[in-house]
Write an enzyme that holds these catalytic residues in place. Structure first.
Site, PDB file in Angstrom:
ATOM      1  N   TYR A 157      -9.117  12.329   0.357  1.00 25.17           N
ATOM      2  CA  TYR A 157      -8.263  11.180   0.019  1.00 25.17           C
ATOM      3  C   TYR A 157      -7.349  11.548  -1.175  1.00 25.17           C
ATOM      4  CZ  TYR A 157      -6.868   6.277   0.137  1.00 25.17           C
ATOM      5  OH  TYR A 157      -6.156   5.113   0.254  1.00 25.17           O
ATOM      6  N   LYS A 164      -4.220   4.387  -5.355  1.00 22.16           N
ATOM      7  CA  LYS A 164      -4.955   3.122  -5.141  1.00 22.16           C
ATOM      8  C   LYS A 164      -5.554   2.608  -6.449  1.00 22.16           C
ATOM      9  CE  LYS A 164      -4.445   2.450  -0.648  1.00 22.16           C
ATOM     10  NZ  LYS A 164      -3.436   1.470  -0.166  1.00 22.16           N
TER      11      LYS A 164
HETATM   12  P1  NAD Z   1      -0.481   1.451   9.317  1.00 28.55           P
HETATM   13  O1  NAD Z   1       0.050   2.829   9.543  1.00 28.55           O
HETATM   14  O2  NAD Z   1      -0.573   0.556  10.468  1.00 28.55           O
HETATM   15  O3  NAD Z   1       0.325   0.724   8.165  1.00 28.55           O
HETATM   16  C1  NAD Z   1       0.936   1.413   7.090  1.00 28.55           C
HETATM   17  C2  NAD Z   1       2.295   0.790   6.920  1.00 28.55           C
HETATM   18  O4  NAD Z   1       2.962   1.346   5.796  1.00 28.55           O
HETATM   19  C3  NAD Z   1       3.223   1.007   8.130  1.00 28.55           C
HETATM   20  O5  NAD Z   1       3.644  -0.229   8.623  1.00 28.55           O
HETATM   21  C4  NAD Z   1       4.400   1.773   7.532  1.00 28.55           C
HETATM   22  O6  NAD Z   1       5.621   1.417   8.146  1.00 28.55           O
HETATM   23  C5  NAD Z   1       4.329   1.314   6.105  1.00 28.55           C
HETATM   24  N1  NAD Z   1       5.087   2.165   5.182  1.00 28.55           N
HETATM   25  C6  NAD Z   1       4.841   3.442   4.785  1.00 28.55           C
HETATM   26  N2  NAD Z   1       5.836   3.887   3.978  1.00 28.55           N
HETATM   27  C7  NAD Z   1       6.737   2.864   3.879  1.00 28.55           C
HETATM   28  C8  NAD Z   1       7.988   2.713   3.220  1.00 28.55           C
HETATM   29  N3  NAD Z   1       8.548   3.693   2.495  1.00 28.55           N
HETATM   30  N4  NAD Z   1       8.629   1.510   3.331  1.00 28.55           N
HETATM   31  C9  NAD Z   1       8.101   0.505   4.055  1.00 28.55           C
HETATM   32  N5  NAD Z   1       6.923   0.599   4.712  1.00 28.55           N
HETATM   33  C10 NAD Z   1       6.256   1.772   4.626  1.00 28.55           C
HETATM   34  O7  NAD Z   1      -1.918   1.685   8.638  1.00 28.55           O
HETATM   35  P2  NAD Z   1      -2.953   0.662   7.972  1.00 28.55           P
HETATM   36  O8  NAD Z   1      -4.255   1.374   7.985  1.00 28.55           O
HETATM   37  O9  NAD Z   1      -2.819  -0.670   8.576  1.00 28.55           O
HETATM   38  O10 NAD Z   1      -2.476   0.643   6.443  1.00 28.55           O
HETATM   39  C11 NAD Z   1      -2.137  -0.530   5.760  1.00 28.55           C
HETATM   40  C12 NAD Z   1      -2.713  -0.532   4.344  1.00 28.55           C
HETATM   41  O11 NAD Z   1      -4.134  -0.567   4.430  1.00 28.55           O
HETATM   42  C13 NAD Z   1      -2.378   0.706   3.509  1.00 28.55           C
HETATM   43  O12 NAD Z   1      -2.140   0.301   2.181  1.00 28.55           O
HETATM   44  C14 NAD Z   1      -3.654   1.503   3.569  1.00 28.55           C
HETATM   45  O13 NAD Z   1      -3.797   2.340   2.438  1.00 28.55           O
HETATM   46  C15 NAD Z   1      -4.664   0.385   3.547  1.00 28.55           C
HETATM   47  N6  NAD Z   1      -6.018   0.754   3.977  1.00 28.55           N
HETATM   48  C16 NAD Z   1      -6.219   1.352   5.196  1.00 28.55           C
HETATM   49  C17 NAD Z   1      -7.522   1.692   5.580  1.00 28.55           C
HETATM   50  C18 NAD Z   1      -7.785   2.390   6.893  1.00 28.55           C
HETATM   51  O14 NAD Z   1      -8.837   3.022   7.023  1.00 28.55           O
HETATM   52  N7  NAD Z   1      -6.908   2.286   7.885  1.00 28.55           N
HETATM   53  C19 NAD Z   1      -8.602   1.401   4.730  1.00 28.55           C
HETATM   54  C20 NAD Z   1      -8.343   0.780   3.508  1.00 28.55           C
HETATM   55  C21 NAD Z   1      -7.050   0.453   3.142  1.00 28.55           C
HETATM   56  O1  0WE Z   2      -4.964   4.606   2.662  1.00 33.05           O
HETATM   57  C1  0WE Z   2      -5.265   5.184   3.682  1.00 33.05           C
HETATM   58  C2  0WE Z   2      -4.291   6.125   4.350  1.00 33.05           C
HETATM   59  C3  0WE Z   2      -2.927   6.085   3.748  1.00 33.05           C
HETATM   60  C4  0WE Z   2      -2.014   7.191   4.178  1.00 33.05           C
HETATM   61  C5  0WE Z   2      -2.075   7.823   5.419  1.00 33.05           C
HETATM   62  C6  0WE Z   2      -1.176   8.830   5.732  1.00 33.05           C
HETATM   63  C7  0WE Z   2      -1.229   9.594   7.026  1.00 33.05           C
HETATM   64  C8  0WE Z   2       0.145  10.121   7.405  1.00 33.05           C
HETATM   65  C9  0WE Z   2      -1.064   7.601   3.278  1.00 33.05           C
HETATM   66  N1  0WE Z   2      -0.184   8.584   3.562  1.00 33.05           N
HETATM   67  C10 0WE Z   2      -0.211   9.183   4.769  1.00 33.05           C
HETATM   68  N2  0WE Z   2       0.701  10.176   5.017  1.00 33.05           N
HETATM   69  C11 0WE Z   2       0.896  10.697   6.248  1.00 33.05           C
HETATM   70  O2  0WE Z   2       1.694  11.627   6.418  1.00 33.05           O
HETATM   71  N3  0WE Z   2      -6.530   4.993   4.200  1.00 33.05           N
HETATM   72  C12 0WE Z   2      -7.482   4.229   3.418  1.00 33.05           C
HETATM   73  C13 0WE Z   2      -7.006   5.611   5.457  1.00 33.05           C
HETATM   74  C14 0WE Z   2      -7.588   6.932   5.101  1.00 33.05           C
HETATM   75  O3  0WE Z   2      -6.819   8.022   4.924  1.00 33.05           O
HETATM   76  C15 0WE Z   2      -7.634   9.053   4.520  1.00 33.05           C
HETATM   77  C16 0WE Z   2      -8.951   8.593   4.431  1.00 33.05           C
HETATM   78  C17 0WE Z   2      -8.928   7.228   4.802  1.00 33.05           C
HETATM   79  C18 0WE Z   2     -10.086   6.285   4.835  1.00 33.05           C
HETATM   80  C19 0WE Z   2      -7.317  10.366   4.173  1.00 33.05           C
HETATM   81  C20 0WE Z   2      -8.330  11.237   3.789  1.00 33.05           C
HETATM   82  C21 0WE Z   2      -9.642  10.780   3.713  1.00 33.05           C
HETATM   83  C22 0WE Z   2      -9.964   9.463   4.021  1.00 33.05           C
END
Ligand code: NAD
Ligand code: 0WE
Length: 261
Positions: A157, A164
Site C-alpha cells: 500500500y 490516507k
Molecule cells: P474506483 O476505481 O471505483 O474509484 C476511484 C475513483 O477515483 C474513480 O471514480 C476515479 O475516476 C477517481 N479518480 C482518480 N483520480 C481522479 C482525478 N484526478 N480526478 C477525479 N477523479 C479521480 O475504486 P474504489 O475502490 O471505489 O475507490 C474509491 C475510494 O475508496 C478511494 O478513495 C479508495 O482509496 C477508497 N477505498 C477503497 C478500498 C478498496 O479496497 N476498494 C478500500 C478502502 C478505501
Molecule cells: O485505496 C486503495 C487503492 C487506491 C489506488 C489504486 C490504484 C490502482 C491503479 C490508488 N492508485 C492507484 N493507481 C493505479 O494506477 N485501496 C484501499 C485498495 C487497495 O489498493 C492496494 C491495497 C488495497 C486494499 C494496493 C496495495 C495493497 C493493498
C-alpha cells in the site's frame, strides 16, 4: 419515507458499478436523497451518465480533481440545477501504479508522494473550499473513503498509506473548520473490495481471503455495507458525529492476531 428525504448529494468518484461510490449512491437514493455526480474524464462520461439515469439523476459534471478550475466549475454548474447541496461524497484516490508494489522505500519517489497526496487528500479540502457556500446553514455533511493502511504499515500500500493518513487528518481539520457552519465531516475506513482501484494490485485475492478467514465477522464487506453506513453518517441520525473515522471492515482492525487453528 427515507432518512435522507429532501437531501441533495453530490457524489465524486463514480467509475463503475463496482465503485464504492455506486454503493453510496444506491443507498442514498433508497433513503430518499436526490443525486448529482461528477466524472473524471470523457472516457467515463457515458457510463456515469447511464448510472446516474438509473438512479433518476440527470446531473453529471466533469471534474478532474487535479484541477482547481474543474472543481470551481462543478459548483457553478451544480448551481444551475440546485440552489443548495447537503452532502458531498469524496471517493477518489490515486498514486502511480509503480509506487503500489514492492518495498516502500524502493518504490516511493517525490513525484509519487506529491501525486498521491494531491489527488487522494488535498482534493477533499479543495471540494470543501468551493462547496461550503452552497452547504451553509442546513446540516450539511461531507464524507471520504479511507483504508487501514493510513494507520498501519501494510504490504504494497506504500505511499497511499501516507496519503490516507493525511486524508484522515484532513477530516479532523475540515470538521473543525466547517463545524461552526453546521457541516459535519467524517471518513469511512473500508475493508478491501474488488473495485477498479483494486484491479491488478498484486495479491489482492489473498488479502480478501485473509480477511474472510480472520475478521470477526468472517466475511468481506460489500459496497452495500459501505453505502448504508455512508447514508447514515450523512443523515441527521448522525448529528453528533464529526471529525471521525468509522471502520466498515467486518471488525478486521480490532483483532490482535489471526485466528489460531
Ligand atoms: P474506483 O476505481 O471505483 O474509484 C476511484 C475513483 O477515483 C474513480 O471514480 C476515479 O475516476 C477517481 N479518480 C482518480 N483520480 C481522479 C482525478 N484526478 N480526478 C477525479 N477523479 C479521480 O475504486 P474504489 O475502490 O471505489 O475507490 C474509491 C475510494 O475508496 C478511494 O478513495 C479508495 O482509496 C477508497 N477505498 C477503497 C478500498 C478498496 O479496497 N476498494 C478500500 C478502502 C478505501
Ligand atoms: O485505496 C486503495 C487503492 C487506491 C489506488 C489504486 C490504484 C490502482 C491503479 C490508488 N492508485 C492507484 N493507481 C493505479 O494506477 N485501496 C484501499 C485498495 C487497495 O489498493 C492496494 C491495497 C488495497 C486494499 C494496493 C496495495 C495493497 C493493498
Amino acid at each position: 419515507m427515507g432518512f435522507l428525504d429532501g437531501k441533495r448529494a453530490l457524489i465524486v468518484g463514480l467509475a463503475s458499478n463496482r465503485s464504492i461510490a455506486w454503493g453510496v449512491a444506491q443507498a442514498m437514493k433508497n433513503q430518499g436523497a436526490e443525486l448529482a455526480f461528477t466524472y473524471q474524464n470523457e472516457k467515463l462520461q457515458s457510463r456515469v451518465e447511464k448510472m446516474a439515469a438509473e438512479l433518476g439523476s440527470e446531473v453529471t459534471i466533469p471534474c478532474d480533481v487535479a484541477s482547481d478550475k474543474d472543481i470551481e466549475k462543478v459548483f457553478e454548474r451544480l448551481d444551475d440545477y440546485w440552489n443548495y447541496v447537503d452532502i458531498i461524497i469524496h471517493s477518489v484516490a490515486f498514486a502511480p501504479r509503480e509506487a503500489l508494489e514492492g518495498d516502500y522505500l524502493d518504490a516511493v519517489t517525490r513525484e509519487a508522494f506529491n501525486t498521491a497526496h494531491e489527488i487522494s487528500s488535498y482534493s477533499f479540502a479543495a471540494l470543501a473550499k468551493e462547496g461550503r457556500n452552497m452547504m451553509e446553514g442546513r446540516n450539511g455533511a461531507m464524507l471520504t473513503m479511507s483504508y487501514l493502511g493510513a494507520v498501519r504499515a501494510m504490504p504494497n500500500y506504500n505511499v497511499m498509506g501516507l496519503a490516507k493518513a493525511s486524508l484522515e487528518a484532513n477530516v479532523r481539520y475540515m470538521a473543525s473548520s466547517l463545524g461552526p457552519d453546521g457541516i459535519r465531516v467524517n471518513g469511512i475506513s473500508a475493508g478491501p473490495i474488488k473495485t477498479l482501484a483494486a484491479a491488478g494490485i498484486s495479491d489482492f485475492r489473498s488479502m480478501l481471503s485473509h480477511v474472510e478467514k480472520n475478521a470477526p465477522m468472517r466475511r468481506n464487506i460489500t459496497i452495500e455495507d459501505v453505502g448504508n453506513t455512508s447514508a447514515f453518517l450523512c443523515s441527521d441520525l448522525a448529528m453528533g458525529i464529526t471529525g471521525d473515522i468509522i471502520y466498515v471492515d467486518s471488525g478486521y482492525h480490532t483483532i490482535g492476531m489471526p485466528a489460531l487453528d
